[in-house]
Design an enzyme around this catalytic site. Structure first.
Site, PDB file in Angstrom:
ATOM      1  N   GLU A 176       0.780  -1.245   0.003  1.00 31.23           N
ATOM      2  CA  GLU A 176       0.026  -0.156   0.053  1.00 31.23           C
ATOM      3  C   GLU A 176       0.849   1.344   0.032  1.00 31.23           C
ATOM      4  O   GLU A 176       1.206   1.653   1.075  1.00 31.23           O
ATOM      5  CB  GLU A 176      -1.113   0.121   1.156  1.00 31.23           C
ATOM      6  CG  GLU A 176      -1.989   1.232   1.248  1.00 31.23           C
ATOM      7  CD  GLU A 176      -2.615   1.163   2.429  1.00 31.23           C
ATOM      8  OE1 GLU A 176      -3.738   2.172   2.397  1.00 31.23           O
ATOM      9  OE2 GLU A 176      -2.585   0.582   3.371  1.00 31.23           O
ATOM     10  N   LYS A 213      -2.682  -1.913  -2.763  1.00 32.16           N
ATOM     11  CA  LYS A 213      -3.832  -0.917  -2.557  1.00 32.16           C
ATOM     12  C   LYS A 213      -3.340   0.400  -2.710  1.00 32.16           C
ATOM     13  O   LYS A 213      -2.505   0.767  -2.151  1.00 32.16           O
ATOM     14  CB  LYS A 213      -3.941  -1.209  -1.037  1.00 32.16           C
ATOM     15  CG  LYS A 213      -4.818  -0.346  -0.300  1.00 32.16           C
ATOM     16  CD  LYS A 213      -5.524  -0.871   1.040  1.00 32.16           C
ATOM     17  CE  LYS A 213      -6.505   0.276   1.656  1.00 32.16           C
ATOM     18  NZ  LYS A 213      -7.238  -0.103   3.010  1.00 32.16           N
TER      19      LYS A 213
END
Length: 295
Positions: A176, A213
């Site tokens: 992420e 992400k």
């Protein structure tokens, strides 16, 4: 690795619920849920209250496999139980929802326009416990504030280095690298970020699988080549501070990108609501986020 879980995350319809507020963000999450800071006197009580909130969300009849593929948990939640089962087991056995674990320890100060992850000193132990508790994958976050090529390269390198360690433990890492939605050069950061991610993906062994992400891109469908990369199980989007309505609207314009929202998921939920009110509110949110995820 559980192949049924892998198939569900790779091809299933739905989104990933982020229930991983950590110690730093828990007081704010509780406050939004209608629990004031004077309601608890120490960290144990605070985590107990937030687990009750998460438990209420997870046990809600609206929280089902029809809409939700996976759920990201905070470390404390992994060791807590729901109806005498550890939370990851409850999610999979009772709900058929795939459990993930947040593993990062927060962010460093801004340097070269980015915030790297702080060292994860107990990572080996944490991954061992995660495997024992039937966790499928992990999540770790770092943040890009400016379109600084050096900083973004360092940040992506760090994510993939730790990601490889997670893969070796038998888990699927959600990488992420968030781009701050308030950044003045967000679109330029996204271009640099995508180049670095593609370079890292090209170096992976054929069988290595990761997830990504990412902030919802400025340019619609900008991450389509990441979504199509054979190493990538799924690309999920964070709401990143957008309101629930704006996050859903932006997400819906990006094909193949699915949601992994926390704030947008719990928006409007309070401890004071009756079960009927609570379930009605979360049901509406879940259905709307799902609709945006399958476009």
């Amino acid at each position: 690795m559980n192949e049924n879980q892998m198939k569900r995350i790779h091809t299933g319809k739905g989104f990933i619920a982020a229930l991983d507020q950590s110690g730093g963000s828990t007081p704010k999450a509780l406050l939004e849920y209608g629990i004031k800071e004077n309601s608890y006197s120490n960290e144990d009580e605070m985590f107990g209250l937030v687990h009750e909130m998460r438990k209420r969300i997870i046990k809600s009849p609206a929280f089902t496999l029809e809409y939700i593929l996976g759920a990201i948990l905070f470390e404390d939640t992994m060791y807590r139980t729901i109806d005498n089962q550890y939370t990851p087991d409850y999610l999979w056995k009772e709900k058929n929802i795939v459990p993930f674990l947040k593993v990062d320890k927060g962010l460093t100060e801004i340097e070269n326009g980015v915030q790297l992850m702080k060292p994860i000193s107990n990572l080996d132990d944490l991954l061992k416990h995660a495997v024992e508790k039937n966790i499928f994958g992990t999540k770790m976050r770092s943040v890009i504030k400016e379109a600084n090529a050096k900083g973004i390269k360092m940040l992506v390198n760090q994510q993939f280095e730790i990601g490889k360690q997670i893969v070796e433990a038998g888990l699927v890492p959600i990488i992420e690298p968030e781009v701050d939605i308030h950044s003045t050069d967000k679109e330029e950061s996204e271009k640099l970020l995508k180049l670095e991610i593609l370079e890292q993906l090209s170096k992976l062994d054929k069988e290595t699988k990761v997830m990504l992400k990412l902030s919802i891109p400025t340019q619609d469908n900008f991450y389509i080549d990441l979504i199509d990369d054979p190493h990538v199980v799924r690309v999920v989007a964070l709401s990143g501070g957008y309101s629930q309505a704006e996050a859903k609207e932006r997400l819906g314009r990006n094909h193949g990108l699915i949601a992994s929202f926390s704030r947008a998921l719990s928006q409007g939920l309070t401890a004071q609501q009756t079960e009927e009110e609570f379930n009605g509110t979360i049901s509406k949110s879940i259905k709307e986020i799902y609709e945006a995820s399958i476009k």
